[in-house]
Scaffold this motif. Structure first.
Motif, short mmCIF file in Angstrom:
data_model
loop_
_atom_site.label_atom_id
_atom_site.label_comp_id
_atom_site.label_asym_id
_atom_site.label_seq_id
_atom_site.Cartn_x
_atom_site.Cartn_y
_atom_site.Cartn_z
N LEU A 91 75.74 -61.50 -0.47
CA LEU A 91 75.86 -60.44 0.53
C LEU A 91 75.36 -59.11 -0.03
O LEU A 91 75.76 -58.68 -1.12
N ASN A 92 74.45 -58.46 0.70
CA ASN A 92 73.90 -57.14 0.35
C ASN A 92 73.14 -57.14 -0.98
O ASN A 92 73.06 -56.12 -1.66
N ARG A 93 72.58 -58.28 -1.35
CA ARG A 93 71.78 -58.36 -2.57
C ARG A 93 70.33 -58.68 -2.21
O ARG A 93 70.07 -59.43 -1.26
N PRO A 94 69.36 -58.15 -2.96
CA PRO A 94 67.96 -58.50 -2.72
C PRO A 94 67.72 -59.96 -3.09
O PRO A 94 68.36 -60.50 -4.00
N LEU A 95 66.79 -60.60 -2.40
CA LEU A 95 66.49 -62.00 -2.68
C LEU A 95 65.82 -62.14 -4.04
O LEU A 95 64.92 -61.36 -4.37
N PRO A 96 66.22 -63.11 -4.86
CA PRO A 96 65.54 -63.33 -6.15
C PRO A 96 64.13 -63.85 -5.92
O PRO A 96 63.91 -64.73 -5.08
N GLU A 97 63.17 -63.33 -6.65
CA GLU A 97 61.78 -63.75 -6.52
C GLU A 97 61.40 -64.83 -7.53
O GLU A 97 60.67 -65.76 -7.22
N THR A 98 61.92 -64.70 -8.75
CA THR A 98 61.55 -65.62 -9.83
C THR A 98 62.81 -66.25 -10.44
O THR A 98 63.94 -65.85 -10.14
N ILE A 99 62.58 -67.23 -11.32
CA ILE A 99 63.70 -67.87 -12.02
C ILE A 99 64.41 -66.84 -12.90
O ILE A 99 65.64 -66.86 -13.04
N GLU A 100 63.63 -65.93 -13.50
CA GLU A 100 64.22 -64.89 -14.34
C GLU A 100 65.15 -63.99 -13.54
O GLU A 100 66.17 -63.53 -14.05
N ASP A 101 64.80 -63.74 -12.29
CA ASP A 101 65.65 -62.89 -11.43
C ASP A 101 67.04 -63.47 -11.27
O ASP A 101 68.05 -62.76 -11.39
N ILE A 102 67.13 -64.77 -11.00
CA ILE A 102 68.44 -65.37 -10.78
C ILE A 102 69.20 -65.50 -12.10
O ILE A 102 70.44 -65.41 -12.13
N GLN A 103 68.47 -65.65 -13.22
CA GLN A 103 69.14 -65.67 -14.53
C GLN A 103 69.76 -64.32 -14.83
O GLN A 103 70.91 -64.23 -15.29
N ASN A 104 69.00 -63.24 -14.60
CA ASN A 104 69.52 -61.89 -14.85
C ASN A 104 70.69 -61.58 -13.92
O ASN A 104 71.66 -60.92 -14.31
N TRP A 105 70.60 -62.05 -12.69
CA TRP A 105 71.67 -61.86 -11.71
C TRP A 105 72.96 -62.54 -12.20
O TRP A 105 74.05 -61.95 -12.17
N HIS A 106 72.82 -63.76 -12.70
CA HIS A 106 73.98 -64.50 -13.20
C HIS A 106 74.60 -63.80 -14.41
O HIS A 106 75.83 -63.70 -14.53
N LYS A 107 73.74 -63.31 -15.31
CA LYS A 107 74.24 -62.59 -16.49
C LYS A 107 74.98 -61.32 -16.08
O LYS A 107 76.02 -60.97 -16.66
N GLN A 108 74.46 -60.63 -15.07
CA GLN A 108 75.09 -59.41 -14.59
C GLN A 108 76.47 -59.71 -14.00
O GLN A 108 77.43 -58.97 -14.25
N VAL A 109 76.58 -60.81 -13.26
CA VAL A 109 77.86 -61.19 -12.67
C VAL A 109 78.87 -61.52 -13.77
O VAL A 109 80.04 -61.11 -13.71
N LYS A 110 78.42 -62.27 -14.79
CA LYS A 110 79.31 -62.63 -15.90
C LYS A 110 79.77 -61.39 -16.66
O LYS A 110 80.94 -61.27 -17.02
N LYS A 111 78.84 -60.46 -16.87
CA LYS A 111 79.18 -59.23 -17.59
C LYS A 111 80.20 -58.41 -16.81
O LYS A 111 81.18 -57.90 -17.38
N THR A 112 79.98 -58.29 -15.51
CA THR A 112 80.91 -57.53 -14.66
C THR A 112 82.29 -58.16 -14.67
O THR A 112 83.31 -57.47 -14.73
N LYS A 113 82.33 -59.50 -14.64
CA LYS A 113 83.61 -60.20 -14.65
C LYS A 113 84.33 -60.00 -15.97
O LYS A 113 85.56 -59.78 -16.00
N GLN A 114 83.59 -60.07 -17.08
CA GLN A 114 84.20 -59.88 -18.40
C GLN A 114 84.74 -58.46 -18.55
O GLN A 114 85.83 -58.25 -19.09
N GLU A 115 83.99 -57.48 -18.07
CA GLU A 115 84.44 -56.09 -18.13
C GLU A 115 85.70 -55.89 -17.30
O GLU A 115 86.61 -55.16 -17.69
N SER A 116 85.75 -56.55 -16.14
CA SER A 116 86.91 -56.44 -15.27
C SER A 116 88.14 -57.05 -15.92
O SER A 116 89.24 -56.48 -15.87
N GLU A 117 87.96 -58.21 -16.57
CA GLU A 117 89.07 -58.87 -17.25
C GLU A 117 89.54 -58.05 -18.45
O GLU A 117 90.75 -57.97 -18.72
N ALA A 118 88.59 -57.45 -19.16
CA ALA A 118 88.95 -56.63 -20.31
C ALA A 118 89.74 -55.40 -19.87
O ALA A 118 90.69 -54.97 -20.54
N GLU A 119 89.33 -54.82 -18.74
CA GLU A 119 90.02 -53.64 -18.22
C GLU A 119 91.46 -53.99 -17.81
O GLU A 119 92.40 -53.23 -18.08
N LYS A 120 91.62 -55.17 -17.18
CA LYS A 120 92.96 -55.60 -16.80
C LYS A 120 93.83 -55.84 -18.02
O LYS A 120 95.01 -55.49 -18.05
#
Length: 500
Positions: free
Chosen positions: A460-489
């Motif tokens: 939702l509200n995300r640009p469509l991935p164009e390449t395989i690298e795009d979806i890899q970077n997207w996944h890494k970003q989601v994991k990083k955000t989740k880890q930061e959120s857990e660390a903050e909690k």
């Protein structure tokens, strides 16, 4: 300039697009009839054994089943000059002389006696139709890439007309099954070619009309992208100029040249030369996860959907009225799905639709057959959820796969949906062992599909991935955000423990 920008120059949402949508939408009204045809042509009426030719009709009686109703597949052995049996101990035999049906309508069940030991053939006929849809996808898709979308679409319509007529006048069940298989193949070709031919609609497709299918011949042009990638630049230019003229932008159309078309679409031409295949869906971990979860979601949706859609006569309600209700529930279901997609997101919507559908199917196990209203309500609710699941999956799948693999991803996903719909009629046969077994299988599978959807990324509200690298970077970003959120909690919880 991208392909979408070229369409904007000649008019991406003008009279041509509205006419295009209308002509695409009209023939689709008859396509769904083929998918659900056997609801009406393969109903099983009340029936019992036909008496032997030399038996007296007057004293003829039938053995009773454990529920006290006349047996459908057995009769007493006829013994000449024997007295009328007063108990159930007399020897029985199968219906050697056929059946008597309590029906005024002619169906394939009555015509070819698809009851008792032959009742499995009715479900087999529906599975063969679904197998035609499954086989038709890759076969006609390959022909479409080679010869173009428009001629293949025209040919698919002609084949559907011929095979549909052939099925109606089939002299035997094997011939009927062959024609139904060809019907499935042609429907697959129609769907595939029409989706690709939707390109000239421009931004209309983004406004929710992308699921509209089919077409009439002369007004709808060949796929412009296919013409360019096939080196038919002159024809592609003429098609764009025709769109521009129809939309009142004739001067813009005249400004376009073949050289400009080649230059601006060079990226598309270059990308077409880079071949991505099925193996690329499993080469990267995030794509493996997406493919597995989406495949399970598509399979469970097709599997459970056709279990309900083709089981109309099982609910003891007039099949015509129930079919109207089953069709009508799609309207509010899709409307609610659109709202949920926009506000709750794709992942939550997809998961809950399948979980609710699975729950409704499992609930049918515990509702007695006498409670027809409640059983019908659960079936209608489940069918509405699965209809919404299909709508969500088409959007969600196209947003999850990167552009270079989107067509491949959509293709493999549709294959799993067809496999599910093909197996569903065969699973119904397990009801002969225990009546609740099919619903356990259908409901559990839907629950598994809903659970798998929770492991997908939110688009939702995300640009469509164009390449395989795009979806890899997207996944890494989601994991990083989740880890930061857990660390903050964790950092907020630690001081509280220390202070205690």
């Amino acid at each position: 300039m991208t392909f979408s920008e070229i369409l904007d120059r000649v008019g991406s949402m003008g009279p041509f697009q509205y006419l295009h949508v209308t002509l695409l939408a009209l023939p689709v009204l008859g396509i769904a009839n083929h998918n659900l045809l056997q609801i009406f042509t393969a109903t099983t009426p009340v029936h019992h054994c036909r008496p032997p030719p030399n038996a007296s009709i007057g004293p003829w009686v039938l053995p009773l089943d454990p529920n006290g109703k006349p047996e459908k597949c057995l009769r007493f052995v006829h013994l000449p000059n024997a007295s009328l049996p007063n108990d159930t101990q007399r020897a029985t035999e199968p219906c050697l002389d056929g059946w008597i049906y309590n029906s005024t309508r002619d169906t394939i069940v009555i015509e070819w006696d698809l009851v008792c030991s032959s009742n499995k053939l009715k479900e087999m006929a529906q599975s063969i139709f679904m197998a035609g849809i499954l086989v038709g996808g890759p076969v006609i898709g390959e022909l479409s890439d080679r010869f173009g979308r428009k001629p293949i679409l025209t040919w698919s319509y002609l084949m559907l007309a011929a095979s549909g007529s052939g099925a109606a006048f089939s002299p035997s069940l094997p011939v009927y099954m062959i024609f139904r298989f060809l019907c499935g193949c042609s429907i697959s070709g129609i769907s595939l070619s029409t989706v690709i031919l939707s390109e000239p609609r421009g931004s209309l497709r983004r406004k929710g009309l992308g699921s509209t299918r089919q077409k009439l011949r002369e007004w709808v042009p060949e796929s412009i992208r296919w013409l360019v990638l096939s080196g038919k630049y002159s024809k592609a230019l003429k098609t764009l100029q025709r769109v521009a003229t129809f939309n009142g932008k004739k001067e813009e159309g005249k400004k376009l040249t073949i050289e400009e078309l080649k230059f601006n679409l060079q990226k598309d031409i270059t990308s077409a030369k880079v071949k991505y295949g099925l193996s690329d869906l499993f080469r990267v971990s995030i794509l493996r996860r997406v493919t597995f979860c989406l495949s399970l979601a598509w399979f469970s949706t097709g599997f459970a959907y056709y279990s309900l859609a083709m089981g109309v006569e099982e609910f003891g309600v007039n099949i015509y009225i129930l079919q109207i209700i089953f069709g009508g529930v799609d309207i509010p279901a899709k409307f609610i799905t659109i709202l949920s997609l926009s506000y709750l997101g794709r992942r939550i919507t997809q998961s809950f639709l399948l979980l609710l559908a699975g729950g409704a199917i499992l609930a049918l196990i515990f509702v007695p057959s006498e409670m027809q209203l409640l059983r019908t309500a659960l079936a209608v609710f489940g069918k509405g959820c699965l209809s919404g699941s299909f709508s969500c999956l088409f959007l969600y799948t196209s947003e999850l796969y990167p552009t270079v693999l989107r067509q491949t991803g959509m293709g493999i996903s549709n294959v799993w949906a067809r496999v599910g719909s093909m197996i569903a009629p065969l699973v119904k046969i397990t009801g002969e062992l225990q009546p609740f077994i099919p619903n356990v299988i259908f409901g559990t599978t839907a629950l598994l599909g809903g659970s798998a959807a929770f492991f997908l990324l939110e688009t939702l509200n995300r640009p469509l991935p164009e390449t395989i690298e795009d979806i890899q970077n997207w996944h890494k970003q989601v994991k990083k955000t989740k880890q930061e959120s857990e660390a903050e909690k964790a950092s907020q919880i630690i001081p509280l423990k220390t202070g205690g």
